[in-house]
Design an enzyme around this catalytic site. Structure first.
Site, PDB file in Angstrom:
ATOM      1  N   TYR A 100     -23.621  26.342  41.347  1.00 45.92           N
ATOM      2  CA  TYR A 100     -24.770  26.608  42.211  1.00 45.92           C
ATOM      3  C   TYR A 100     -24.452  27.777  43.133  1.00 45.92           C
ATOM      4  O   TYR A 100     -23.299  27.966  43.521  1.00 45.92           O
ATOM      5  CB  TYR A 100     -25.110  25.360  43.032  1.00 45.92           C
ATOM      6  CG  TYR A 100     -26.517  25.323  43.547  1.00 45.92           C
ATOM      7  CD1 TYR A 100     -27.586  25.153  42.679  1.00 45.92           C
ATOM      8  CD2 TYR A 100     -26.784  25.457  44.910  1.00 45.92           C
ATOM      9  CE1 TYR A 100     -28.895  25.111  43.152  1.00 45.92           C
ATOM     10  CE2 TYR A 100     -28.087  25.408  45.396  1.00 45.92           C
ATOM     11  CZ  TYR A 100     -29.142  25.241  44.508  1.00 45.92           C
ATOM     12  OH  TYR A 100     -30.433  25.201  44.979  1.00 45.92           O
ATOM     13  N   ASN A 183     -38.424  19.125  47.095  1.00 50.87           N
ATOM     14  CA  ASN A 183     -39.456  19.132  46.056  1.00 50.87           C
ATOM     15  C   ASN A 183     -40.872  19.356  46.590  1.00 50.87           C
ATOM     16  O   ASN A 183     -41.571  20.258  46.113  1.00 50.87           O
ATOM     17  CB  ASN A 183     -39.384  17.843  45.242  1.00 50.87           C
ATOM     18  CG  ASN A 183     -38.127  17.759  44.401  1.00 50.87           C
ATOM     19  OD1 ASN A 183     -37.512  18.773  44.077  1.00 50.87           O
ATOM     20  ND2 ASN A 183     -37.719  16.556  44.054  1.00 50.87           N
ATOM     21  N   ASN A 209     -43.589  16.249  35.331  1.00 51.02           N
ATOM     22  CA  ASN A 209     -43.261  14.927  35.860  1.00 51.02           C
ATOM     23  C   ASN A 209     -41.989  14.928  36.697  1.00 51.02           C
ATOM     24  O   ASN A 209     -41.457  13.887  37.055  1.00 51.02           O
ATOM     25  CB  ASN A 209     -43.145  13.898  34.734  1.00 51.02           C
ATOM     26  CG  ASN A 209     -42.068  14.240  33.732  1.00 51.02           C
ATOM     27  OD1 ASN A 209     -41.938  15.389  33.332  1.00 51.02           O
ATOM     28  ND2 ASN A 209     -41.289  13.254  33.316  1.00 51.02           N
ATOM     29  N   GLY A 211     -39.964  16.045  40.328  1.00 43.59           N
ATOM     30  CA  GLY A 211     -40.371  15.903  41.719  1.00 43.59           C
ATOM     31  C   GLY A 211     -41.288  17.026  42.176  1.00 43.59           C
ATOM     32  O   GLY A 211     -42.303  16.794  42.841  1.00 43.59           O
ATOM     33  N   MET A 311     -33.938  24.817  33.381  1.00 41.57           N
ATOM     34  CA  MET A 311     -33.337  23.644  32.751  1.00 41.57           C
ATOM     35  C   MET A 311     -32.862  23.910  31.326  1.00 41.57           C
ATOM     36  O   MET A 311     -31.903  23.307  30.861  1.00 41.57           O
ATOM     37  CB  MET A 311     -34.321  22.476  32.767  1.00 41.57           C
ATOM     38  CG  MET A 311     -34.572  21.903  34.145  1.00 41.57           C
ATOM     39  SD  MET A 311     -35.477  20.328  34.105  1.00 41.57           S
ATOM     40  CE  MET A 311     -37.052  20.869  33.457  1.00 41.57           C
TER      41      MET A 311
END
Length: 404
Positions: A100, A183, A209, A211, A311
């Site tokens: 990150y 979120n 779907n 957050g 993702m």
């Protein structure tokens, strides 16, 4: 003849002493707890705390340890906090892995053998005590981190007053407060800040779907927007239940990630948008790769795609025609950086979302509570962290702190 005088005990005292002696012989003596089970706040105000820590980057199962330490009484502008709830976000795992962009500092402030960091970026805390110079918060108040990187996967901590933001806890649960700053704020700002949207306009999003996706659906519905929402394909009853749930949240159209890759999908979008006469100017992308570009292809000329996640770990391959002939914009959004640049706007956004939650107009993402008490073992906590890395989950993992 001399005699020696001997005093005899009083009968009542003799009976009492025999009774006490009998009780000592017959009453069970409490077993002494092992040292690792002792917990207390000393007469001098020291609080014993536990924290998940890691001395180096790597797989959470390999590098995370449960560390016990003491916190001294707060002074000047310091406050001692008790954690009420702390979610397990994918970004938290990425920080432990070292993938990150930002990470909490490695220090020995907690008395660890090696410089270590505490993971976790979101939480709801209760103020246990405050130093004499503190003015904005006091005992019993609820607060959240003002910035990311505070390190929230722990039972207690002590920070300067300006490191946290006070929230109005009336009518709210700790888990609702603990999950508000990432979120919902991400969804709110992406719908508001990148292209003007009016009532009746459409937006397109994948990861619907998640957050952020659930928040965007609900906020969009409140603001009169229509949405095309992409979810991962699920078979049978599970898939039907997810479609129904998304529609109940406010999604106008729900499709799966395989449908958007099919030939002719653009014609379906045109049909939904009244032959293309209704505006589709915004796409929210957290997947990337070809699946992300499938959203961009449906945008009107001059539209904007905002990417806030990746993702698929695949790059976006933008065709020149999208830039030249459709004049599409491709931008990124990172709520952590935005919040650091605009702290006042962040606080206003959080207050507004919490108001919607308080009024029962906004639903949280489904959650899977992970109890954390003083007796909770490291293995139980690590199992929950590992669950965050798995694909299909029943809900967001969240540490819920009990008797700590």
């Amino acid at each position: 003849m001399s005699s020696t005088l001997r005093s005899s005990p009083c009968p009542s005292l003799l009976l009492k002493s025999r009774t006490i002696a009998h009780q000592r012989k017959t009453s069970p003596i409490p077993a002494r707890l092992p040292l690792d089970r002792w917990r207390h706040i000393s007469a001098y105000g020291y609080t014993q705390a536990k924290a998940l820590v890691y001395p180096k980057h790597g797989s959470p199962a390999d590098v995370l340890n449960l560390h016990t330490h003491s916190i001294s009484p707060p002074h000047t502008n310091l406050i001692t906090l008790r954690t009420l709830a702390a979610p397990l976000n994918p970004a938290d795992i990425n920080q432990v892995q070292g993938t990150y962009p930002t990470a909490p500092p490695f220090t020995q402030e907690l008395g660890t053998a090696q410089p270590s960091a505490v993971p976790g970026n979101e939480a709801c805390f209760e103020v246990l005590s405050a130093g004499s110079a503190c003015k904005s918060v006091g005992k019993g108040d609820w607060v959240i981190p003002r910035r990311t990187g505070l390190g929230t996967w722990r039972t207690h901590l002590q920070v300067a007053e300006d490191k946290v933001m006070k929230v109005n806890k009336a009518g709210l649960k700790a888990e609702q407060v603990a999950t508000v700053s990432v979120n919902p704020v991400t969804a709110y700002r992406m719908l508001k800040d990148f292209t003007p949207l009016k009532e009746g306009d459409w937006f397109f999003q994948n990861g619907a779907n998640s957050g952020v996706g659930r928040a965007a659906v609900q906020l969009g519905k409140m603001w009169g927007l229509k949405s095309i929402c992409v979810v991962r394909k699920r078979e049978g009853v599970e898939g039907e239940a997810l479609y129904k749930e998304m529609q109940e949240l406010g999604a106008t159209v729900v499709v799966n990630d395989e449908e958007i890759m099919e030939n002719g999908f653009g014609e379906r979008v045109k049909e939904w948008t009244n032959g293309g006469r209704e505006t589709l100017n915004l796409a929210l992308n957290c997947v990337g790769g070809d699946a992300g570009m499938a959203l961009a292809k449906t945008l009107d000329a001059g539209g904007t795609m905002v990417t806030y996640g990746a993702m698929s770990k695949s790059p976006l391959r933008v065709g020149a025609g999208m830039l030249i002939f459709k004049d599409l914009r491709f931008v990124g959004f990172w709520v952590s950086k935005w919040g650091d640049r605009f702290p006042d706007e962040k606080e206003k956004t959080i207050d507004e979302v919490l108001g919607l939650i308080r009024d029962a107009r906004f639903k949280n993402v489904p959650m899977v509570e992970v109890p954390w008490s003083y007796e909770t073992k490291k293995e139980e906590l690590l199992d929950a962290v590992q669950g965050t890395l798995e694909g299909f989950r029943k809900g967001k993992g969240i540490f819920k702190f009990g008797d700590t």
